[in-house]
Write a protein that holds these residues in place. Structure first.
Motif, PDB file in Angstrom:
ATOM      1  N   ASN A  12      68.900  27.163  40.426  1.00  0.00           N
ATOM      2  CA  ASN A  12      69.476  26.360  41.507  1.00  0.00           C
ATOM      3  C   ASN A  12      68.352  25.628  42.233  1.00  0.00           C
ATOM      4  N   ILE A  13      67.691  24.739  41.495  1.00  0.00           N
ATOM      5  CA  ILE A  13      66.499  24.081  42.012  1.00  0.00           C
ATOM      6  C   ILE A  13      66.859  22.795  42.756  1.00  0.00           C
ATOM      7  N   LYS A  14      65.951  22.358  43.590  1.00  0.00           N
ATOM      8  CA  LYS A  14      66.160  21.151  44.387  1.00  0.00           C
ATOM      9  C   LYS A  14      65.468  19.972  43.707  1.00  0.00           C
ATOM     10  N   ILE A  15      66.192  19.331  42.823  1.00  0.00           N
ATOM     11  CA  ILE A  15      65.692  18.112  42.192  1.00  0.00           C
ATOM     12  C   ILE A  15      66.895  17.207  41.958  1.00  0.00           C
ATOM     13  N   SER A  16      66.740  15.939  42.216  1.00  0.00           N
ATOM     14  CA  SER A  16      67.854  15.015  42.039  1.00  0.00           C
ATOM     15  C   SER A  16      68.067  14.729  40.556  1.00  0.00           C
ATOM     16  N   LYS A  17      69.256  14.284  40.223  1.00  0.00           N
ATOM     17  CA  LYS A  17      69.571  13.901  38.855  1.00  0.00           C
ATOM     18  C   LYS A  17      68.620  12.798  38.378  1.00  0.00           C
ATOM     19  N   GLU A  18      68.355  11.858  39.262  1.00  0.00           N
ATOM     20  CA  GLU A  18      67.487  10.729  38.909  1.00  0.00           C
ATOM     21  C   GLU A  18      66.061  11.197  38.625  1.00  0.00           C
ATOM     22  N   ASP A  19      65.535  12.075  39.466  1.00  0.00           N
ATOM     23  CA  ASP A  19      64.168  12.563  39.266  1.00  0.00           C
ATOM     24  C   ASP A  19      64.062  13.432  38.016  1.00  0.00           C
ATOM     25  N   ALA A  20      65.086  14.235  37.757  1.00  0.00           N
ATOM     26  CA  ALA A  20      65.073  15.080  36.563  1.00  0.00           C
ATOM     27  C   ALA A  20      65.060  14.214  35.301  1.00  0.00           C
ATOM     28  N   ARG A  21      65.861  13.171  35.292  1.00  0.00           N
ATOM     29  CA  ARG A  21      65.907  12.289  34.118  1.00  0.00           C
ATOM     30  C   ARG A  21      64.578  11.565  33.920  1.00  0.00           C
ATOM     31  N   LYS A  22      63.986  11.132  35.011  1.00  0.00           N
ATOM     32  CA  LYS A  22      62.707  10.436  34.906  1.00  0.00           C
ATOM     33  C   LYS A  22      61.641  11.357  34.328  1.00  0.00           C
ATOM     34  N   LYS A  23      61.610  12.595  34.796  1.00  0.00           N
ATOM     35  CA  LYS A  23      60.605  13.547  34.314  1.00  0.00           C
ATOM     36  C   LYS A  23      60.803  13.869  32.839  1.00  0.00           C
ATOM     37  N   LEU A  24      62.061  13.967  32.402  1.00  0.00           N
ATOM     38  CA  LEU A  24      62.361  14.391  31.038  1.00  0.00           C
ATOM     39  C   LEU A  24      62.515  13.235  30.057  1.00  0.00           C
ATOM     40  N   GLY A  25      62.416  11.998  30.551  1.00  0.00           N
ATOM     41  CA  GLY A  25      62.530  10.836  29.681  1.00  0.00           C
ATOM     42  C   GLY A  25      63.942  10.582  29.186  1.00  0.00           C
ATOM     43  N   LEU A  26      64.947  10.930  30.009  1.00  0.00           N
ATOM     44  CA  LEU A  26      66.339  10.713  29.645  1.00  0.00           C
ATOM     45  C   LEU A  26      66.840   9.399  30.224  1.00  0.00           C
ATOM     46  N   PRO A  27      67.843   8.791  29.610  1.00  0.00           N
ATOM     47  CA  PRO A  27      68.356   7.495  30.096  1.00  0.00           C
ATOM     48  C   PRO A  27      68.818   7.591  31.547  1.00  0.00           C
ATOM     49  N   PRO A  28      68.324   6.717  32.419  1.00  0.00           N
ATOM     50  CA  PRO A  28      68.685   6.797  33.843  1.00  0.00           C
ATOM     51  C   PRO A  28      70.062   6.230  34.150  1.00  0.00           C
ATOM     52  N   ASP A  29      70.600   5.407  33.248  1.00  0.00           N
ATOM     53  CA  ASP A  29      71.818   4.648  33.559  1.00  0.00           C
ATOM     54  C   ASP A  29      73.009   5.037  32.688  1.00  0.00           C
ATOM     55  N   LYS A  30      72.959   6.211  32.061  1.00  0.00           N
ATOM     56  CA  LYS A  30      74.048   6.658  31.194  1.00  0.00           C
ATOM     57  C   LYS A  30      74.722   7.898  31.780  1.00  0.00           C
ATOM     58  N   LYS A  31      75.937   8.165  31.324  1.00  0.00           N
ATOM     59  CA  LYS A  31      76.608   9.412  31.626  1.00  0.00           C
ATOM     60  C   LYS A  31      76.198  10.421  30.554  1.00  0.00           C
TER      61      LYS A  31
END
Length: 220
Positions: A12-31
Motif C-alpha cells: 500500500n505504497i504512496k506513488i501515483s499511477k503516472e509516476d509508477a508508469r514513468k518509472k517502469l517504462g509503461l505507456p502513460p496514456d493507455k488503460k
C-alpha cells in the motif's frame, strides 16, 4: 485453513499511477489491464489464454493494453504467439521476470488487475494465491474468476467475479470497471480495507490462537 497474507507496508505504497508508469517504462496514456505472477503453474494454464482472447474481443478499444508481469521465457514465447494469432500482438506487453520489490509499483501503475484462473480441482480447492492479497493491498480494482478457494477472500463487494474460462465475461467485466469510476473506487476501497485482516502478523496470530486452543482442549 489459514490463507496466505500480505505485507501492507510494502504494497500500500504512496506513488501515483503516472509516476509508477514513468518509472517502469509503461505507456502513460493507455488503460492498462495488469496480471502479475507465473504464466503457468506445474504446466497448468492460469487463464492467460483467456485474458488474451478477452482483449481480442475489445479490439475497438485501441487504448487498452494487457500487461503480463512475470513468466518463464518459453511461456512468454508461447503467449506471444497466441497474441499474434488473435491479431493483438501490439496490445500485449510482456515484462518477463522482475524483482519482487517492483511489484507494488507495477500494481499501482495498472487501471485494473485480473486473476483469470481456470476451473480445475487444484485452483478451485487447493490454492491461496499471494497475488490476490497483494492485489487487494494495492487499492486497484480486481477482476477474478469465481472459484471456491477465491471466495474465501473475494466477494462481490470487493471485486468483480466472473465465470472461469469465459473470455466474453472477462472482457465485459474489464469494460465495466474502466467505465464506472465510482464502482471501481468502491470495490478497490473495500478490498484494501479487507486486506487489513490478511496481514502476516494477523495470520500468525490466528495460527497461534488455534494451536493454543487445541492444546487447551487436549489437556482438558
Amino acid at each position: 485453513v489459514a490463507p496466505d497474507a500480505v505485507n501492507l507496508e510494502k504494497f500500500n505504497i504512496k506513488i501515483s499511477k503516472e509516476d509508477a508508469r514513468k518509472k517502469l517504462g509503461l505507456p502513460p496514456d493507455k488503460k492498462l489491464v495488469g496480471y502479475v505472477g507465473m504464466l503457468r503453474t506445474l504446466g497448468m494454464e492460469k487463464g492467460i489464454d483467456i485474458a488474451i482472447e478477452s482483449l481480442s474481443q475489445l479490439k475497438d478499444r485501441e487504448d487498452l493494453r494487457l500487461v503480463l508481469v512475470g513468466g518463464h521465457p518459453e511461456d512468454i514465447e508461447f503467449y506471444k504467439k497466441s497474441s499474434e494469432k488473435f491479431g493483438i500482438e501490439n496490445s500485449v506487453i510482456f515484462t518477463g521476470m522482475t524483482r519482487h520489490d517492483l511489484i507494488p509499483e507495477y500494481l499501482k501503475a495498472f487501471d485494473v488487475l485480473i486473476a483469470p484462473f481456470p476451473e480445475n480441482e487444484h485452483y478451485s480447492f487447493y490454492m491461496s494465491p499471494l497475488k490476490i492479497f497483494e492485489y487487494m493491498a494495492s487499492g486497484r480494482p480486481i477482476i477474478s474468476t469465481d472459484l471456491p478457494s477465491l471466495r474465501e477472500v473475494l466477494n462481490p463487494d470487493n471485486s468483480v467475479l466472473v465465470a472461469p474460462g469465459n473470455a466474453r465475461d472477462l472482457g465485459a467485466a474489464i469494460l465495466m470497471v474502466l467505465r464506472d469510476g465510482n464502482f471501481s473506487k468502491n470495490i478497490s476501497s473495500k478490498a484494501l480495507a479487507d486486506a487489513h485482516e490478511y496481514t502476516w502478523i494477523k495470520r500468525a496470530g490466528r495460527i497461534a490462537d488455534f494451536l493454543e486452543n487445541l492444546s487447551g482442549h487436549e489437556s482438558a
